[in-house]
Write a protein that holds these residues in place. Structure first.
Motif, mmCIF file in Angstrom:
data_model
loop_
_atom_site.group_PDB
_atom_site.id
_atom_site.type_symbol
_atom_site.label_atom_id
_atom_site.label_comp_id
_atom_site.label_asym_id
_atom_site.label_seq_id
_atom_site.Cartn_x
_atom_site.Cartn_y
_atom_site.Cartn_z
ATOM 1 N N LEU A 41 0.940 -0.921 -0.022
ATOM 2 C CA LEU A 41 0.060 0.127 -0.274
ATOM 3 C C LEU A 41 0.859 1.472 0.217
ATOM 4 N N GLN A 44 2.706 1.463 -3.807
ATOM 5 C CA GLN A 44 0.896 1.658 -5.022
ATOM 6 C C GLN A 44 -0.002 1.293 -4.157
ATOM 7 N N HIS A 45 -0.643 2.090 -5.317
ATOM 8 C CA HIS A 45 -2.068 2.537 -5.484
ATOM 9 C C HIS A 45 -3.251 1.251 -6.156
ATOM 10 N N ASP A 47 -7.015 0.296 -6.164
ATOM 11 C CA ASP A 47 -8.172 0.973 -6.742
ATOM 12 C C ASP A 47 -9.433 -0.734 -5.416
ATOM 13 N N TYR A 70 -1.829 6.207 3.333
ATOM 14 C CA TYR A 70 -0.927 6.533 1.551
ATOM 15 C C TYR A 70 -1.665 6.542 0.874
ATOM 16 N N SER A 71 -2.702 6.896 0.947
ATOM 17 C CA SER A 71 -3.806 7.219 0.100
ATOM 18 C C SER A 71 -3.285 8.195 -0.441
ATOM 19 N N LYS A 74 -5.661 9.866 -3.450
ATOM 20 C CA LYS A 74 -6.353 8.517 -4.238
ATOM 21 C C LYS A 74 -7.107 7.981 -3.856
ATOM 22 N N TYR A 76 -10.240 4.995 -3.709
ATOM 23 C CA TYR A 76 -9.998 3.487 -3.549
ATOM 24 C C TYR A 76 -11.421 3.323 -2.783
#
Length: 129
Positions: A41, A44-45, A47, A70-71, A74, A76
């Motif tokens: 996590l 990387q991202h 979804d 960590y997002s 972004k 998800y």
């Protein structure tokens, strides 16, 4: 659009094989060790995150709390897997938006695909806002 990327985390490897097989239209990464999943996590991202609640050392709620760190804007969608009849235990975390969907264990492949389809729909709706 590229294939959606899904991270599946569960300490039962056979269940992960099943999830990856059923969801082969997506880019599925699976991990049995929650701490390794946290590293993924960070790097990387994803979804969609599908995580079991009951795992050694780090539970699914703690894993999703790490995912939020960590997002960084972004988006998800998260799916928490719980034992049948225990969803009421996680009402507060769901209301807080830590995850959006439940997947009660044991689940069928049909239930898995339906919940993931709903997660994909929500993810696409969120991308438009």
């Amino acid at each position: 659009m590229n294939k959606l990327k899904i991270l599946a985390v569960d300490d039962e490897i056979n269940l992960l094989y099943c999830i990856a097989n059923v969801l082969r239209e997506y880019d599925v990464v699976y991990e049995t060790l929650p701490m390794t999943a946290v590293q993924l996590l960070e790097e990387q991202h994803f979804d969609i995150i599908i995580t079991d609640y009951h795992m050694p050392k780090v539970n699914g709620i703690e894993l999703l709390e790490e995912a939020e760190k960590y997002s960084k804007n972004k988006r998800y969608t998260a799916i928490l897997c719980t034992a049948h009849g225990t969803t009421y235990l996680f009402k507060d975390q769901k209301e807080e938006g830590l995850f959006q969907f439940f997947l009660e264990k044991p689940f069928t492949t049909e239930t898995l695909t339906k919940v993931v389809a709903r997660a994909v729909t929500q993810l696409k709706e969120n991308m438009c806002h």
